[in-house]
Design a protein around this motif. Structure first.
Motif, mmCIF file in Angstrom:
data_model
loop_
_atom_site.group_PDB
_atom_site.id
_atom_site.type_symbol
_atom_site.label_atom_id
_atom_site.label_comp_id
_atom_site.label_asym_id
_atom_site.label_seq_id
_atom_site.Cartn_x
_atom_site.Cartn_y
_atom_site.Cartn_z
ATOM 1 N N ALA A 4 0.820 -1.215 0.000
ATOM 2 C CA ALA A 4 0.000 0.000 0.000
ATOM 3 C C ALA A 4 0.853 1.264 0.000
ATOM 4 C CB ALA A 4 -0.929 -0.002 1.204
ATOM 5 N N VAL A 5 2.061 1.166 0.524
ATOM 6 C CA VAL A 5 2.915 2.348 0.673
ATOM 7 C C VAL A 5 3.090 3.130 -0.630
ATOM 8 C CG1 VAL A 5 5.276 3.113 1.187
ATOM 9 C CG2 VAL A 5 4.085 1.591 2.768
ATOM 10 N N PRO A 6 3.438 2.494 -1.757
ATOM 11 C CA PRO A 6 3.617 3.276 -2.990
ATOM 12 C C PRO A 6 2.348 4.035 -3.412
ATOM 13 C CG PRO A 6 4.524 1.072 -3.272
ATOM 14 C CD PRO A 6 3.785 1.080 -1.966
ATOM 15 N N HIS A 7 1.194 3.433 -3.167
ATOM 16 C CA HIS A 7 -0.067 4.097 -3.521
ATOM 17 C C HIS A 7 -0.302 5.315 -2.637
ATOM 18 C CE1 HIS A 7 -1.064 0.864 -6.249
ATOM 19 N NE2 HIS A 7 -0.785 -0.008 -5.293
ATOM 20 N N PHE A 8 -0.014 5.168 -1.346
ATOM 21 C CA PHE A 8 -0.165 6.302 -0.434
ATOM 22 C C PHE A 8 0.863 7.395 -0.744
ATOM 23 C CE2 PHE A 8 -2.095 3.117 2.636
ATOM 24 C CZ PHE A 8 -3.394 3.529 2.385
ATOM 25 N N LEU A 9 2.066 6.999 -1.136
ATOM 26 C CA LEU A 9 3.081 7.998 -1.503
ATOM 27 C C LEU A 9 2.633 8.793 -2.730
ATOM 28 C CD1 LEU A 9 6.391 6.013 -0.912
ATOM 29 C CD2 LEU A 9 5.599 8.029 0.361
ATOM 30 N N ASN A 10 2.033 8.121 -3.697
ATOM 31 C CA ASN A 10 1.511 8.828 -4.873
ATOM 32 C C ASN A 10 0.397 9.787 -4.480
ATOM 33 O OD1 ASN A 10 3.216 7.736 -6.813
ATOM 34 N ND2 ASN A 10 1.894 5.987 -7.189
ATOM 35 N N ASP A 15 -1.333 15.635 -2.841
ATOM 36 C CA ASP A 15 -1.853 16.522 -1.795
ATOM 37 C C ASP A 15 -1.072 16.300 -0.513
ATOM 38 O OD1 ASP A 15 -3.247 18.073 -0.001
ATOM 39 O OD2 ASP A 15 -5.152 17.002 -0.214
ATOM 40 N N THR A 16 -0.083 17.139 -0.284
ATOM 41 C CA THR A 16 0.798 16.970 0.873
ATOM 42 C C THR A 16 0.149 17.401 2.183
ATOM 43 O OG1 THR A 16 1.792 19.145 0.537
ATOM 44 C CG2 THR A 16 2.883 17.251 -0.527
ATOM 45 N N THR A 17 -1.066 17.900 2.139
ATOM 46 C CA THR A 17 -1.752 18.313 3.364
ATOM 47 C C THR A 17 -2.832 17.318 3.787
ATOM 48 O OG1 THR A 17 -3.410 19.621 2.166
ATOM 49 C CG2 THR A 17 -1.371 20.751 2.823
ATOM 50 N N ASN A 18 -2.975 16.225 3.070
ATOM 51 C CA ASN A 18 -4.020 15.245 3.360
ATOM 52 C C ASN A 18 -3.607 14.401 4.571
ATOM 53 O OD1 ASN A 18 -5.763 13.010 3.420
ATOM 54 N ND2 ASN A 18 -6.097 13.135 1.204
ATOM 55 N N SER A 19 -4.173 14.729 5.727
ATOM 56 C CA SER A 19 -3.772 14.043 6.958
ATOM 57 C C SER A 19 -4.158 12.570 6.952
ATOM 58 C CB SER A 19 -4.342 14.749 8.186
ATOM 59 O OG SER A 19 -5.745 14.748 8.166
ATOM 60 N N LEU A 20 -5.212 12.203 6.256
ATOM 61 C CA LEU A 20 -5.595 10.795 6.189
ATOM 62 C C LEU A 20 -4.530 9.974 5.460
ATOM 63 C CD1 LEU A 20 -7.639 8.582 6.773
ATOM 64 C CD2 LEU A 20 -8.778 9.174 4.631
ATOM 65 N N VAL A 21 -4.007 10.496 4.374
ATOM 66 C CA VAL A 21 -2.952 9.803 3.626
ATOM 67 C C VAL A 21 -1.689 9.709 4.482
ATOM 68 C CG1 VAL A 21 -1.406 9.954 1.615
ATOM 69 C CG2 VAL A 21 -3.848 10.415 1.360
ATOM 70 N N ILE A 22 -1.351 10.782 5.164
ATOM 71 C CA ILE A 22 -0.158 10.790 6.021
ATOM 72 C C ILE A 22 -0.321 9.766 7.147
ATOM 73 C CG2 ILE A 22 1.221 12.187 7.617
ATOM 74 C CD1 ILE A 22 0.466 14.616 5.812
ATOM 75 N N GLU A 23 -1.504 9.726 7.737
ATOM 76 C CA GLU A 23 -1.773 8.754 8.808
ATOM 77 C C GLU A 23 -1.653 7.323 8.288
ATOM 78 O OE1 GLU A 23 -5.324 7.597 11.961
ATOM 79 O OE2 GLU A 23 -5.564 9.324 10.636
ATOM 80 N N ARG A 24 -2.175 7.086 7.124
ATOM 81 C CA ARG A 24 -2.115 5.727 6.562
ATOM 82 C C ARG A 24 -0.681 5.330 6.210
ATOM 83 N NH1 ARG A 24 -7.856 5.152 3.772
ATOM 84 N NH2 ARG A 24 -9.003 5.133 5.730
ATOM 85 N N LEU A 25 0.105 6.280 5.752
ATOM 86 C CA LEU A 25 1.521 5.999 5.502
ATOM 87 C C LEU A 25 2.227 5.646 6.804
ATOM 88 C CD1 LEU A 25 2.449 8.630 2.808
ATOM 89 C CD2 LEU A 25 3.086 6.216 2.737
#
Length: 82
Positions: A4-10, A15-25
């Motif tokens: 999942a990491v590469p998908h979350f990195l993309n 959107d570098t401000t998306n806290s949900l993506v950052i949390e999932r990473l």
């Protein structure tokens, strides 16, 4: 989680401000025991979200402790009980 990491990195690049993506990473790295990267992403999460929830704080402290940063880990852990 590793896949999942590469998908979350993309998603993060879009959107570098998306806290949900950052949390999932952060969680993905933690769950594969990559505590160096987990620490990086929990640090970013702490700067993106107004406040971290109990689980985020616990996992952030865990990553710090696993990286030998015991004093910082204890400071984060203290925020859980306060």
């Amino acid at each position: 989680y590793k896949m999942a990491v590469p998908h979350f990195l993309n998603a993060y690049k879009k959107d570098t401000t998306n806290s949900l993506v950052i949390e999932r990473l952060a969680n993905s790295y933690r769950l594969v025991k990559d505590y160096d990267n987990a620490e990086i992403w929990y640090t970013k999460l702490s700067k993106t979200k107004k406040s971290l929830n109990t689980n985020d704080l616990r996992y952030y402290a865990e990553a710090l402790a696993n990286n030998g940063k015991y004093e910082e880990s204890q400071m984060i852990s203290n925020k859980i009980t306060n």
